[in-house]
Structures are given as C-alpha cells and as structure tokens.
Design a protein around this motif. Structure first.
Motif, PDB file in Angstrom:
ATOM      1  N   ASP A   3      -0.826  11.721   4.331  1.00 21.83           N
ATOM      2  CA  ASP A   3       0.270  12.250   3.544  1.00 21.83           C
ATOM      3  C   ASP A   3       1.133  13.149   4.418  1.00 21.83           C
ATOM      4  N   LEU A  11      -7.067   6.364  -2.193  1.00 20.68           N
ATOM      5  CA  LEU A  11      -6.344   5.690  -3.265  1.00 20.68           C
ATOM      6  C   LEU A  11      -7.173   4.617  -3.948  1.00 20.68           C
ATOM      7  N   ARG A  51       5.614   9.083  -9.513  1.00 18.85           N
ATOM      8  CA  ARG A  51       5.119   7.818  -8.971  1.00 18.85           C
ATOM      9  C   ARG A  51       6.112   6.679  -9.147  1.00 18.85           C
ATOM     10  N   SER A 149       4.880   2.183  -2.091  1.00 19.51           N
ATOM     11  CA  SER A 149       5.201   2.833  -3.359  1.00 19.51           C
ATOM     12  C   SER A 149       5.900   1.891  -4.325  1.00 19.51           C
ATOM     13  N   ASP A 174      -2.727   0.198   0.157  1.00 24.97           N
ATOM     14  CA  ASP A 174      -2.404   1.581  -0.171  1.00 24.97           C
ATOM     15  C   ASP A 174      -2.288   2.477   1.067  1.00 24.97           C
ATOM     16  N   TYR A 318       7.156   9.571  -1.617  1.00 30.36           N
ATOM     17  CA  TYR A 318       5.777   9.188  -1.945  1.00 30.36           C
ATOM     18  C   TYR A 318       4.774  10.040  -1.164  1.00 30.36           C
ATOM     19  N   ARG A 326      -0.571   9.423  -6.546  1.00 32.47           N
ATOM     20  CA  ARG A 326      -0.484   8.176  -5.791  1.00 32.47           C
ATOM     21  C   ARG A 326      -1.389   7.097  -6.370  1.00 32.47           C
TER      22      ARG A 326
END
Length: 516
Positions: A3, A11, A51, A149, A174, A318, A326
């Motif tokens: 991130d 995820l 999201r 995303s 992901d 995102y 997420r």
C-alpha cells in the motif's frame, strides 16, 4: 501488494454483502488527485475515498509539458507556466468543492527533465502543496493498481500509455507482480518518431521493446490503460458496431485489434479525423497509440485485450484505502452506494437478497455477486413514470460507470432490472446490447427480474413482510408461502399476475398462494 505506506495488504476473501446502515451513514468526504503528465494536467475530484470511486468532477488542461523534452532535456518555459497555473486553479476548484485531501502527482516529463525540480518548487510556492514525483516503477505499480481496483480479480499484463512513457506490469488478482518496465514510448516521443516515417518509427519501437517487456506468464490478457488507447477502443467499437459502446471493460480479440491498429497508424490524418467515435482532441495522437498497440501485441502475443478506464489516479487512490476496504467487491460497493440511498426502503435490498437466495440451485459465486448488485439497484426507478421505468433503467445501468464487471455482466444486471420493472423480453430498447447474452443467460435475467418484481409488489417493499414469506419453485407450480400469523399479506390481483408472469418464464403450469 504494497500500500502507500509500504505495508503488504492481505486481500484474501472479498467482502460481498449489502449493508444499508453503513451506506447511509457514510461520510462522503471528497478526495482530489491532480495528475501532471507529459501532455496534460488533469484534476479528478472523487465522491469519496472508497472502493468504488465515482468522479464528481473531471477536467484537464493541455499544457504539453513534455513537448521538445527529447531534444533539449528541459521543460520549456511556456508549458511550465501553464502547468503551474493549472495546478493552482485545480487546487482552488478542489478546495471550493470541499475536498478533504488534494494529492498532486507528477510523472515521466518532470522525472526526466533537468529542470524538473524547478517546476516542483514553483508549484509548491504557488499552491502551498507538496508534489509527489513518481518513479517509472511507481507509475507502473499505481497504473496496475488502478486495473486491480477496476476489475474483479484481473490476471494479465497491464500497459499504461501516457504522454511521455509506457509502463507495463503484472496484475495478479489483488496484487502487482514483480515484473515491470517503464519505456519512453508515450504519445509525444512516438509522434516525434512518426515525423520521419511510420516504418522508421515501427523499427525504433521494436528496438526499445526488444528484451525489455515482461513475459506474459499469467492469463493471456492485456489490460490497456490511457486516453489514447481508449480512443482506439472507441474507434474499434464503431468500426465493428459493438453491441455496447462502453470503453471500460471492452474486451477484444487481440488479433482483431492488432489488425485494426495497423490499419489506423497507416491512415492519413484526414481519414483519422473522420473516424467515428474518435474525439477531435485525440485524432492527433491516435496513430501513435495505434502503432504502440500494434507492436506490443506482436511482442506479447496475448489472446485478449481489455480496456480500462481506471489507471494511475485510481491506483493511487486505491493504495490509500485500508486493507478492509480493499477487500470489498467493487461492483457490489458501487451498486449499493448508488442504489440504496435512492431506494424507498434501503433495508429492503438485503431482504430481497434473502428472498431470491434459493431461486437458482446452481448459482456460482460470480452469479451471486451479480444478483446482489441487482438487488441493491432494484428500487432505483421507483419515482419514474410507469411507462418508461423499464426502458430508462436499462439504459442507465448499461452506461453507468460501475466497475468490477464485464460487458456481459453489465448487460445481465441491466436486463434483470428491465424485467424487474415489467419490461418485455422483446423490447426494442434491449438491442443490440442483449445480443451479448446467451439465451440461457437472458432467461436467467428474466427469472431474477420477475422474482424481484414479485417480491416488491407482494410485500409493499417492506422487509418484515418479505422475510415472512418464501418463494418455492416446483415442477408444476410457483408457490408463494407465507408464515403463520401473516394473514394480512396481500393476495391481490397484481400479485397473482406477477406470479403468473414468473411461472410463464419458468415454464410451470400453475401458481399457488398458501401458508407455510
């Protein structure tokens, strides 16, 4: 996947449920991103940091910051002044719109220029805000996050062609894969190559790509990001008369697209300007976009190309989300964020999910998420005139900027809602989009839509009433069973009519209304 803080996000297992209380209590604090590219400066103000980001405002200024950079190595004074002014104006707009956060990011042109720091300093002095200069690998990373995303667990290579550079990286459901590259093959440098000759430009591009592109080791899909490539997608949609002309999620056979791209970069400027579907501002850069697409597909050899409307800015956004956010399904989040606040009774949507739970014994996880999204949107047209509800609902859903779904899934949801509002299967408004669905999937949409319509009508859109009933489908009847003590549940002509409509689609001979 890392991130924005450098932490790896877990995820596993997407959250896929409706939550009206959370949706209605959401604080829609706007979030703004100003993206300083080689050709344009763009501001996007999103509804919130969520999201399923929905742009509230989107504007760009064509400053041409990277013009002449290859020859001089410097940013020219005029484009620099334009960029500083655009950043200042866009900050003022975002502040006036109440954006709680405004991030300014810059990419290839500022990174390469010997006087890039001077521009950063000028923007800081004029706006009072810091600017984040992205490296080539960061550009690739965030562009790929944008695709992650915007789609449901995408696998393949992502290419983002901007004004100054081309970034290619892996999307692995992901997370972003380890293989990525940033190449000087944006619209501006390729346009400069084309000034000599198309064949010379082709050879130069091949030489740059040679040995540098990451191998396509996942699913044979290439995700295309960038305004130039979206213009190419629109031109292709018009050329083949695509059933649904929506750029995001447009899925094309790679060989067909390559043939089309080759024809485009060989066209004269007059012919390109006359191509249907191509915005006037994109006609000049379309040959460069088409040539790079042609050479990429030759080198990568994917089977499919999927176009994405989400890229660097959405990937940046995102990356700011918490791991919990997420893990949300982007389709379901977007559907409930749009559908529940305008519903008469927002809590009815989860009850409708329960009501339709046993409708399809063979329902897959992918089909369930479409059913949940349809339930979240099932009351979106309640205030429209009865004569146009079905038609307007279908048209709105097939073009609304939902993410996390394919064109086929988009049409399925729209067709379901068309049936929910009483639309007939042979309604002319369904074509040509409905041709994307097989007859079996069309029937499934009709069944789900009619069951939703029955649930709304029978219960008065009251969750408590719906929860006291069960829809049972047998070989010879559609049976509506109500719990003991719910004698006040209406058994009106309208309810009977909708039960008969559902029975007709199911192919069963009769309907029954009884206590459980």
């Amino acid at each position: 996947m890392l991130d924005a803080t450098g932490q790896r996000a877990d995820l596993t297992g997407l959250h896929q449920e409706l939550d009206p209380d959370e949706v209605l209590a959401a604080d829609h604090t706007h979030y703004a991103v100003i993206d300083i590219g080689s050709n344009s400066v763009r501001l996007v103000v999103y509804n919130d940091l969520g999201r399923a980001p929905l742009p509230r405002f989107n504007e760009k200024s064509l400053c041409g910051l990277g013009s002449g950079l290859d020859k001089t190595g410097e940013l020219a004074a005029g484009p620099m002044a334009c960029t500083v002014q655009a950043a200042h104006r866009f900050c003022a707009i975002a502040e006036a719109m109440g954006a709680s956060r405004i991030d300014i990011i810059a990419t290839e042109a500022v990174r390469r220029a010997t006087n890039g720091e001077s521009l950063i300093k000028a923007i800081r002095e004029r706006t009072g805000r810091d600017l984040r200069l992205l490296s080539g690998s960061e550009e690739a990373h965030f562009a790929t996050l944008g695709v992650i995303s915007g789609f449901y667990r995408p696998k393949g290579l992502v290419g983002d062609m901007g004004g100054g550079s081309l970034e290619v990286a892996e999307a692995l459901e992901d997370r972003v894969g380890e293989r990525s590259v940033s190449l000087p093959l944006g619209a501006l440098p390729v346009e400069a190559m084309l000034e000599d000759s198309a064949e010379s430009a082709k050879r130069q591009i091949d030489e740059v790509m040679k040995g540098q592109l990451p191998p396509l080791l996942t699913k044979p899909v290439f995700y295309a990001v960038g305004g130039g490539w979206r213009a190419l997608a629109r031109a292709h949609m018009e050329a083949v008369n695509a059933p649904l002309k929506v750029a995001h999620g447009y899925d094309v056979d790679a060989n067909d697209l390559r043939s089309f791209a080759k024809s485009v970069w060989k066209m004269t400027p007059d012919k390109i300007s006359a191509l249907p579907g191509v915005p006037g501002r994109r006609a000049k850069t379309l040959p460069a976009a088409a040539l790079v697409m042609d050479r990429l597909l030759k080198n990568l050899r994917p089977e499919r190309v999927v176009f994405s409307a989400l890229g660097l800015r959405e990937g940046w956004l995102y990356s700011r989300l918490s791991p919990t956010l997420r893990r949300r399904d982007p389709l379901i989040e977007g559907a409930q964020a749009f559908g529940l606040p305008i519903a008469r009774v927002p809590a009815f949507a989860p009850a409708l999910v329960r009501w339709t739970e046993s409708l399809f014994p063979d329902e897959t996880a992918g089909e369930r998420r479409l059913r949940l999204a349809a339930c979240a949107l099932s009351d979106m047209a309640w205030a429209d005139h009865a004569d146009v509800k079905a038609h307007q609902c279908f048209a709105r859903v097939v073009h609304f900027p939902f993410i996390g779904l394919t064109h086929t899934e988009r049409v399925f949801i729209a067709a379901t809602l068309h049936a929910r509002y009483g639309g007939k299967p042979d309604d002319a408004c369904l074509q040509p989009a409905l041709s994307l669905l097989t007859p079996a999937v069309q029937r499934r949409a009709q069944i789900l839509g009619r069951a939703m319509q029955l649930g709304h009508r029978f219960s008065g859109s009251v969750p408590g009433i719906l929860d006291m009933a069960r829809l049972r489908i047998t070989a010879d009847a559609v049976r509506l069973e109500v719990a003991e003590g719910s004698e006040d549940v209406p058994d009106s002509d309208a309810v009977q009519m909708r039960m008969k409509q559902l029975a007709k689609i199911l192919g069963v001979p009769k309907t029954e209304f009884a206590g459980a």
